[in-house]
Design a protein around this motif. Structure first.
Motif, short mmCIF file in Angstrom:
data_model
loop_
_atom_site.label_atom_id
_atom_site.label_comp_id
_atom_site.label_asym_id
_atom_site.label_seq_id
_atom_site.Cartn_x
_atom_site.Cartn_y
_atom_site.Cartn_z
N ALA A 52 -4.87 -12.47 4.58
CA ALA A 52 -4.82 -13.18 3.30
C ALA A 52 -4.12 -12.38 2.21
O ALA A 52 -3.91 -12.88 1.10
CB ALA A 52 -6.25 -13.51 2.84
N ALA A 53 -3.74 -11.14 2.51
CA ALA A 53 -3.09 -10.29 1.51
C ALA A 53 -1.60 -10.60 1.42
O ALA A 53 -1.00 -11.14 2.35
CB ALA A 53 -3.28 -8.82 1.86
N SER A 54 -1.00 -10.24 0.28
CA SER A 54 0.45 -10.36 0.17
C SER A 54 1.11 -9.29 1.03
O SER A 54 0.48 -8.29 1.40
CB SER A 54 0.88 -10.18 -1.29
N MET A 55 2.38 -9.48 1.33
CA MET A 55 3.09 -8.49 2.13
C MET A 55 3.14 -7.14 1.43
O MET A 55 2.95 -6.09 2.06
CB MET A 55 4.50 -8.99 2.46
N SER A 56 3.37 -7.15 0.13
CA SER A 56 3.44 -5.89 -0.62
C SER A 56 2.10 -5.17 -0.61
O SER A 56 2.04 -3.94 -0.48
CB SER A 56 3.89 -6.15 -2.06
N GLU A 57 1.03 -5.93 -0.75
CA GLU A 57 -0.31 -5.33 -0.73
C GLU A 57 -0.59 -4.71 0.63
O GLU A 57 -1.15 -3.60 0.72
CB GLU A 57 -1.36 -6.39 -1.05
N LEU A 58 -0.19 -5.38 1.68
CA LEU A 58 -0.42 -4.86 3.02
C LEU A 58 0.43 -3.61 3.28
O LEU A 58 -0.05 -2.64 3.88
CB LEU A 58 -0.12 -5.93 4.06
N VAL A 59 1.67 -3.62 2.82
CA VAL A 59 2.52 -2.44 2.96
C VAL A 59 1.91 -1.24 2.24
O VAL A 59 1.87 -0.12 2.77
CB VAL A 59 3.95 -2.74 2.43
N ASP A 60 1.43 -1.46 1.01
CA ASP A 60 0.78 -0.38 0.26
C ASP A 60 -0.42 0.16 1.03
O ASP A 60 -0.64 1.38 1.10
CB ASP A 60 0.32 -0.89 -1.11
N HIS A 61 -1.21 -0.74 1.60
CA HIS A 61 -2.38 -0.34 2.37
C HIS A 61 -1.99 0.47 3.61
O HIS A 61 -2.60 1.50 3.91
CB HIS A 61 -3.17 -1.58 2.79
N LEU A 62 -0.98 0.01 4.33
CA LEU A 62 -0.54 0.72 5.54
C LEU A 62 -0.10 2.14 5.22
O LEU A 62 -0.44 3.10 5.93
CB LEU A 62 0.61 -0.05 6.20
N GLU A 63 0.64 2.29 4.13
CA GLU A 63 1.13 3.62 3.76
C GLU A 63 0.00 4.54 3.31
O GLU A 63 -0.06 5.71 3.70
CB GLU A 63 2.18 3.51 2.65
N SER A 64 -0.91 4.01 2.48
CA SER A 64 -1.96 4.85 1.91
C SER A 64 -3.11 5.12 2.88
O SER A 64 -3.86 6.09 2.70
CB SER A 64 -2.53 4.20 0.64
N THR A 65 -3.22 4.28 3.90
CA THR A 65 -4.33 4.44 4.85
C THR A 65 -3.86 4.98 6.19
O THR A 65 -4.15 6.13 6.54
CB THR A 65 -5.05 3.09 5.07
N HIS A 66 -3.11 4.20 6.94
CA HIS A 66 -2.76 4.60 8.29
C HIS A 66 -1.64 5.64 8.34
O HIS A 66 -1.71 6.60 9.12
CB HIS A 66 -2.38 3.37 9.11
N HIS A 67 -0.63 5.49 7.52
CA HIS A 67 0.43 6.50 7.48
C HIS A 67 -0.13 7.83 6.96
O HIS A 67 0.18 8.90 7.50
CB HIS A 67 1.59 6.04 6.60
#
Length: 214
Positions: A52-67
Motif C-alpha cells: 500500500a506504500a508509494s514507490m518512493s516510500e518503499l525505496v526509502d525503506h529498502l535503503e534505510s532498512t535492508h541496504h
C-alpha cells in the motif's frame, strides 16, 4: 514456514504449491494448513503492508532498512567467519568453501546495491514524482537485470544453507561458530524479505506504472 520446509520462496516463487510439494515429496494439504495458520496468526512482523506504500516510500525503506543492514552486517559476519576458519578449518575443511561463498555473496551484493541506488531507485523516484508518470523511462531493462542478480545471490544463499547443514554448528563448534551460524541465518532471512519487497511489490508497481503511462 516455507524456509523451514526448504521451499524456495523468493526467485522460485512462480511455481505452484502443487508443483513444489511434488518435487519435495510434501503433502500439499499439510503445507497449505500451515500457511493458512500462519496467515491467520496476525500481522507481519513489521506491522506494515508495503504493497500500500508509494514507490518512493518503499525505496526509502529498502535503503534505510535492508541496504543499511547489509552494510552493517558485512564486517561483523566476516570477522566471525575468519575467526571460525582460523580455529576450525583443520577439522572442518568445508569452511574454506563457505568462505568462498560468503565472499562471492558480498562481491555480488555490493555491486548490486550500488546499481540499485544510483540507477534503478533514482529512476523509480523520478517516475513516482513525474506528472507524466515516467512514460519515457526505460525501466524494464534495469529491472530485468536486478531480477537476474537476485537469482544469483539466492542461489549462493542456497549453497551456504547446504554447506552449513541448515546453519547447524558442529558438535565441536565453539560459541563463535554458533554466532556465525546465527548471523548467516539472519542474513538469509533478511535478504529473502528484501528481495521479496523488490520483486513482488516495488518492481511490479514500477512496471505497471510504466505500462499505464505508456
Amino acid at each position: 514456514i516455507l524456509q523451514n520446509l526448504q521451499i524456495e520462496l523468493c526467485c522460485g516463487g512462480h511455481k505452484s504449491l502443487a508443483e513444489v510439494c511434488a518435487e519435495k515429496k510434501l503433502d500439499p494439504e499439510v503445507v497449505l494448513t500451515e500457511l493458512l495458520a500462519g496467515e491467520n496468526a496476525g500481522k507481519p512482523p513489521e506491522g506494515k503492508d508495503w504493497s500500500a506504500a508509494s514507490m518512493s516510500e518503499l525505496v526509502d525503506h529498502l535503503e534505510s532498512t535492508h541496504h543499511a543492514y547489509l552494510l552493517q552486517a558485512e564486517p561483523r559476519l566476516d570477522s566471525l567467519l575468519q575467526k571460525v576458519i582460523s580455529a576450525h578449518e583443520k577439522n572442518h575443511p568445508e569452511l574454506k568453501d563457505l568462505g568462498r561463498l560468503v565472499k562471492g555473496f558480498w562481491i555480488d551484493m555490493t555491486s548490486h546495491l550500488m546499481k540499485e541506488e544510483r540507477i534503478l531507485f533514482a529512476m523509480i523516484r523520478d517516475m513516482d514524482s513525474s506528472l507524466e508518470g515516467g512514460s519515457h523511462c526505460p525501466i524494464a531493462g534495469p529491472i530485468r537485470q536486478m531480477l537476474h542478480e537476485h537469482d544469483v545471490v539466492t542461489r549462493i544463499l542456497g549453497q551456504i544453507r547446504t554447506i552449513t547443514k541448515e546453519y547447524t554448528p558442529p558438535a565441536d563448534g565453539c560459541a563463535t561458530y554458533s554466532a556465525l551460524m546465527d548471523e548467516l541465518k539472519t542474513l538469509e532471512t533478511d535478504t529473502y524479505i528484501h528481495i521479496h519487497k523488490e520483486n513482488a511489490i516495488l518492481f511490479a508497481k514500477a512496471l505497471e506504472t510504466a505500462k499505464t503511462a505508456g
